[in-house]
Design a protein around this motif. Structure first.
Motif, PDB file in Angstrom:
ATOM      1  N   ARG A  48      79.252  65.089  64.969  1.00 39.57           N
ATOM      2  CA  ARG A  48      79.106  66.161  65.950  1.00 39.57           C
ATOM      3  C   ARG A  48      78.393  65.670  67.197  1.00 39.57           C
ATOM      4  O   ARG A  48      77.953  64.532  67.270  1.00 39.57           O
ATOM      5  CB  ARG A  48      78.372  67.352  65.316  1.00 39.57           C
ATOM      6  CG  ARG A  48      76.928  67.078  64.994  1.00 39.57           C
ATOM      7  CD  ARG A  48      76.327  68.049  63.984  1.00 39.57           C
ATOM      8  NE  ARG A  48      76.596  69.409  64.284  1.00 39.57           N
ATOM      9  CZ  ARG A  48      75.643  70.325  64.547  1.00 39.57           C
ATOM     10  NH1 ARG A  48      74.376  69.963  64.602  1.00 39.57           N
ATOM     11  NH2 ARG A  48      75.967  71.567  64.795  1.00 39.57           N
ATOM     12  N   ILE A  49      78.256  66.553  68.180  1.00 34.80           N
ATOM     13  CA  ILE A  49      77.670  66.182  69.473  1.00 34.80           C
ATOM     14  C   ILE A  49      76.152  66.085  69.375  1.00 34.80           C
ATOM     15  O   ILE A  49      75.486  66.972  68.826  1.00 34.80           O
ATOM     16  CB  ILE A  49      78.052  67.218  70.547  1.00 34.80           C
ATOM     17  CG1 ILE A  49      79.564  67.225  70.778  1.00 34.80           C
ATOM     18  CG2 ILE A  49      77.327  66.926  71.858  1.00 34.80           C
ATOM     19  CD1 ILE A  49      80.022  68.343  71.687  1.00 34.80           C
ATOM     20  N   LEU A  50      75.606  65.012  69.924  1.00 32.14           N
ATOM     21  CA  LEU A  50      74.167  64.868  70.079  1.00 32.14           C
ATOM     22  C   LEU A  50      73.790  65.410  71.455  1.00 32.14           C
ATOM     23  O   LEU A  50      74.225  64.887  72.483  1.00 32.14           O
ATOM     24  CB  LEU A  50      73.759  63.395  69.975  1.00 32.14           C
ATOM     25  CG  LEU A  50      72.271  63.085  70.169  1.00 32.14           C
ATOM     26  CD1 LEU A  50      71.439  63.682  69.041  1.00 32.14           C
ATOM     27  CD2 LEU A  50      72.041  61.579  70.250  1.00 32.14           C
ATOM     28  N   VAL A  51      73.013  66.468  71.463  1.00 34.30           N
ATOM     29  CA  VAL A  51      72.600  67.082  72.729  1.00 34.30           C
ATOM     30  C   VAL A  51      71.778  66.079  73.527  1.00 34.30           C
ATOM     31  O   VAL A  51      70.929  65.361  72.979  1.00 34.30           O
ATOM     32  CB  VAL A  51      71.780  68.359  72.458  1.00 34.30           C
ATOM     33  CG1 VAL A  51      71.256  68.953  73.773  1.00 34.30           C
ATOM     34  CG2 VAL A  51      72.629  69.380  71.713  1.00 34.30           C
ATOM     35  N   GLY A  52      72.033  66.012  74.822  1.00 27.43           N
ATOM     36  CA  GLY A  52      71.332  65.067  75.683  1.00 27.43           C
ATOM     37  C   GLY A  52      69.826  65.179  75.587  1.00 27.43           C
ATOM     38  O   GLY A  52      69.282  66.280  75.521  1.00 27.43           O
ATOM     39  N   LYS A  53      69.133  64.053  75.552  1.00 26.85           N
ATOM     40  CA  LYS A  53      67.671  63.981  75.476  1.00 26.85           C
ATOM     41  C   LYS A  53      67.122  64.659  74.219  1.00 26.85           C
ATOM     42  O   LYS A  53      66.033  65.241  74.245  1.00 26.85           O
ATOM     43  CB  LYS A  53      67.035  64.585  76.724  1.00 26.85           C
ATOM     44  CG  LYS A  53      67.396  63.870  78.019  1.00 26.85           C
ATOM     45  CD  LYS A  53      66.701  64.498  79.210  1.00 26.85           C
ATOM     46  CE  LYS A  53      67.078  63.791  80.507  1.00 26.85           C
ATOM     47  NZ  LYS A  53      66.428  64.411  81.688  1.00 26.85           N
ATOM     48  N   SER A  54      67.870  64.573  73.125  1.00 25.25           N
ATOM     49  CA  SER A  54      67.371  65.116  71.862  1.00 25.25           C
ATOM     50  C   SER A  54      66.115  64.366  71.433  1.00 25.25           C
ATOM     51  O   SER A  54      66.077  63.136  71.512  1.00 25.25           O
ATOM     52  CB  SER A  54      68.436  64.983  70.768  1.00 25.25           C
ATOM     53  OG  SER A  54      69.526  65.840  70.998  1.00 25.25           O
ATOM     54  N   PRO A  55      65.083  65.089  70.979  1.00 21.74           N
ATOM     55  CA  PRO A  55      63.840  64.418  70.564  1.00 21.74           C
ATOM     56  C   PRO A  55      64.008  63.719  69.214  1.00 21.74           C
ATOM     57  O   PRO A  55      64.323  64.354  68.202  1.00 21.74           O
ATOM     58  CB  PRO A  55      62.839  65.577  70.463  1.00 21.74           C
ATOM     59  CG  PRO A  55      63.679  66.787  70.190  1.00 21.74           C
ATOM     60  CD  PRO A  55      64.979  66.554  70.916  1.00 21.74           C
ATOM     61  N   LEU A  56      63.822  62.409  69.209  1.00 19.72           N
ATOM     62  CA  LEU A  56      63.958  61.619  67.994  1.00 19.72           C
ATOM     63  C   LEU A  56      62.607  61.027  67.607  1.00 19.72           C
ATOM     64  O   LEU A  56      61.862  60.557  68.464  1.00 19.72           O
ATOM     65  CB  LEU A  56      64.980  60.504  68.185  1.00 19.72           C
ATOM     66  CG  LEU A  56      66.392  60.928  68.613  1.00 19.72           C
ATOM     67  CD1 LEU A  56      67.274  59.700  68.797  1.00 19.72           C
ATOM     68  CD2 LEU A  56      67.008  61.887  67.597  1.00 19.72           C
ATOM     69  N   GLU A  57      62.308  61.032  66.324  1.00 17.80           N
ATOM     70  CA  GLU A  57      61.070  60.421  65.833  1.00 17.80           C
ATOM     71  C   GLU A  57      61.179  58.898  65.855  1.00 17.80           C
ATOM     72  O   GLU A  57      60.202  58.198  66.113  1.00 17.80           O
ATOM     73  CB  GLU A  57      60.771  60.912  64.415  1.00 17.80           C
ATOM     74  CG  GLU A  57      59.356  60.658  63.944  1.00 17.80           C
ATOM     75  CD  GLU A  57      58.333  61.496  64.693  1.00 17.80           C
ATOM     76  OE1 GLU A  57      57.213  60.986  64.873  1.00 17.80           O
ATOM     77  OE2 GLU A  57      58.642  62.627  65.109  1.00 17.80           O
ATOM     78  N   ASP A  58      62.379  58.408  65.569  1.00 22.32           N
ATOM     79  CA  ASP A  58      62.642  56.968  65.594  1.00 22.32           C
ATOM     80  C   ASP A  58      64.043  56.767  66.156  1.00 22.32           C
ATOM     81  O   ASP A  58      65.038  56.931  65.443  1.00 22.32           O
ATOM     82  CB  ASP A  58      62.536  56.387  64.177  1.00 22.32           C
ATOM     83  CG  ASP A  58      62.582  54.864  64.154  1.00 22.32           C
ATOM     84  OD1 ASP A  58      63.298  54.281  65.000  1.00 22.32           O
ATOM     85  OD2 ASP A  58      61.921  54.251  63.297  1.00 22.32           O
ATOM     86  N   ALA A  59      64.130  56.438  67.440  1.00 19.05           N
ATOM     87  CA  ALA A  59      65.430  56.305  68.106  1.00 19.05           C
ATOM     88  C   ALA A  59      66.239  55.141  67.549  1.00 19.05           C
ATOM     89  O   ALA A  59      67.470  55.211  67.457  1.00 19.05           O
ATOM     90  CB  ALA A  59      65.235  56.130  69.607  1.00 19.05           C
ATOM     91  N   LYS A  60      65.570  54.052  67.149  1.00 21.89           N
ATOM     92  CA  LYS A  60      66.278  52.886  66.638  1.00 21.89           C
ATOM     93  C   LYS A  60      67.001  53.195  65.340  1.00 21.89           C
ATOM     94  O   LYS A  60      68.125  52.733  65.099  1.00 21.89           O
ATOM     95  CB  LYS A  60      65.299  51.729  66.428  1.00 21.89           C
ATOM     96  CG  LYS A  60      65.965  50.442  65.984  1.00 21.89           C
ATOM     97  CD  LYS A  60      64.962  49.305  65.875  1.00 21.89           C
ATOM     98  CE  LYS A  60      65.658  48.023  65.423  1.00 21.89           C
ATOM     99  NZ  LYS A  60      64.687  46.888  65.316  1.00 21.89           N
ATOM    100  N   LYS A  61      66.369  54.001  64.493  1.00 23.35           N
ATOM    101  CA  LYS A  61      66.968  54.364  63.206  1.00 23.35           C
ATOM    102  C   LYS A  61      67.741  55.681  63.270  1.00 23.35           C
ATOM    103  O   LYS A  61      68.363  56.089  62.294  1.00 23.35           O
ATOM    104  CB  LYS A  61      65.886  54.458  62.127  1.00 23.35           C
ATOM    105  CG  LYS A  61      65.194  53.138  61.842  1.00 23.35           C
ATOM    106  CD  LYS A  61      64.143  53.300  60.758  1.00 23.35           C
ATOM    107  CE  LYS A  61      63.453  51.966  60.461  1.00 23.35           C
ATOM    108  NZ  LYS A  61      62.398  52.107  59.423  1.00 23.35           N
TER     109      LYS A  61
END
Length: 234
Positions: free
Chosen positions: A145-158
Motif C-alpha cells: 500500500r501507499i506510504l504517506v509522505g514524511k511518515s514518522p518511522l522509528e527506524d527508517a533503515k529497517k
C-alpha cells in the motif's frame, strides 16, 4: 493498572529555576532535565514528567525478510504486521497480515518483485474496500500500500513505524482493514501514553496528512486520559 501520565508546562517546570521557557537559560535547563531523565518535551508548551521510553516494534522473521527484499528497491518504506503490535492489544491477533508501505510510484514494482520472490498471498492495494474483499484467505497475507509522505518511522533503515504512526494508522484503518476493535484501540492509546513517550507534534503532523487529526484528537479526549491542553497545544 494503567496510570495516567503527568504533564507540566515548561513554565511550571522552570518557575523554581527563575528562568523563562523562551530564554537561552530556560532552553538549556529543559535540555539538561531531559538528559537527566526528569522529563520529555511532547509539544511546544508541555512536557511529560519522567524518563523517555520509546516503543520498539519487533518485526517478525517474515517482516524482516520482506524488508530485505524491499530495501534496495525504494528510497523509503515501512513494513509491519498485525501480530507485531500484540503487546499493545488486549485481544491478541493470530493472523499475520503484513503491511508493506512504499511510495505511490513504487507500489506496482514492489508488488511484482515480491511475487517474483515467491511470497505468498501478496495483494496490491488499489482501494481499502477492495483489499477487505480479498484478504483473509490466508494467515500470511501481504498488502502493498501507499506510504504517506514524511511518515514518522522509528527506524527508517529497517522500515519500522513509530508508535505515533501506528496509532494514527490503526485509527484510520484498524477497525475495517485489520479487525482491531475500538475497545482495543482505546486500550492501546491509554497504554501508549502511559508507558511510552508520544510526541504530540509528530502524531498531529502525520494525522493531518492522513486528514484525520480532528477526529483522532476527539477520540483521545473522549478517553479522558490525556489533557486536552496537551493534545491541542499548537
Amino acid at each position: 493498572m494503567i496510570i495516567s501520565p503527568i504533564y507540566k508546562t515548561r513554565q511550571e517546570i522552570l518557575q523554581g529555576y527563575g528562568v523563562t521557557p523562551d530564554s537561552d537559560a530556560g532552553r538549556w535547563r529543559i535540555s539538561a532535565l531531559r538528559k537527566e531523565g526528569y522529563l520529555v518535551p511532547v509539544s511546544r508548551t508541555w512536557c511529560r514528567v519522567g524518563p523517555e521510553r520509546r516503543f520498539h516494534l519487533r518485526q517478525t522473521s517474515r517482516d524482516i525478510e520482506l524488508a530485505r527484499v524491499v530495501r534496495p528497491l525504494v528510497d523509503s518504506y515501512c513494513v509491519w504486521s498485525l501480530t507485531s503490535i500484540n503487546p499493545l492489544l488486549v485481544h491478541q491477533r493470530t493472523r499475520r497480515l503484513t503491511l508493506v508501505e512504499v511510495a505511490r510510484s513504487d507500489r506496482r514494482m514492489v508488488f511484482e518483485r515480491l511475487r517474483s520472490e515467491r511470497f505468498r498471498n501478496v495483494i496490491l492495494e488499489t482501494a481499502t474496500k477492495w483489499v477487505i474483499d480479498h484478504v483473509g484467505e490466508s494467515d500470511f497475507d501481504v498488502v502493498v500500500r501507499i506510504l504517506v509522505g514524511k511518515s514518522p518511522l522509528e527506524d527508517a533503515k529497517k522500515g519500522i513505524p513509530s508508535l505515533e504512526k501506528i496509532i494514527v494508522d490503526l485509527f484510520v484503518d484498524g477497525q475495517v482493514l485489520l479487525g482491531v476493535a475500538q475497545s482495543d484501540l482505546a486500550h492501546l492509546v491509554r497504554l501508549a501514553f502511559s508507558e511510552y513517550c508520544i510526541d504530540v507534534r509528530v502524531m498531529r503532523s502525520y494525522a493531518r496528512r492522513r486528514a484525520t487529526w480532528d477526529k483522532l484528537v476527539s477520540f483521545i479526549e473522549m478517553l479522558q486520559f490525556v489533557p486536552s491542553e496537551v493534545l491541542r497545544d499548537p
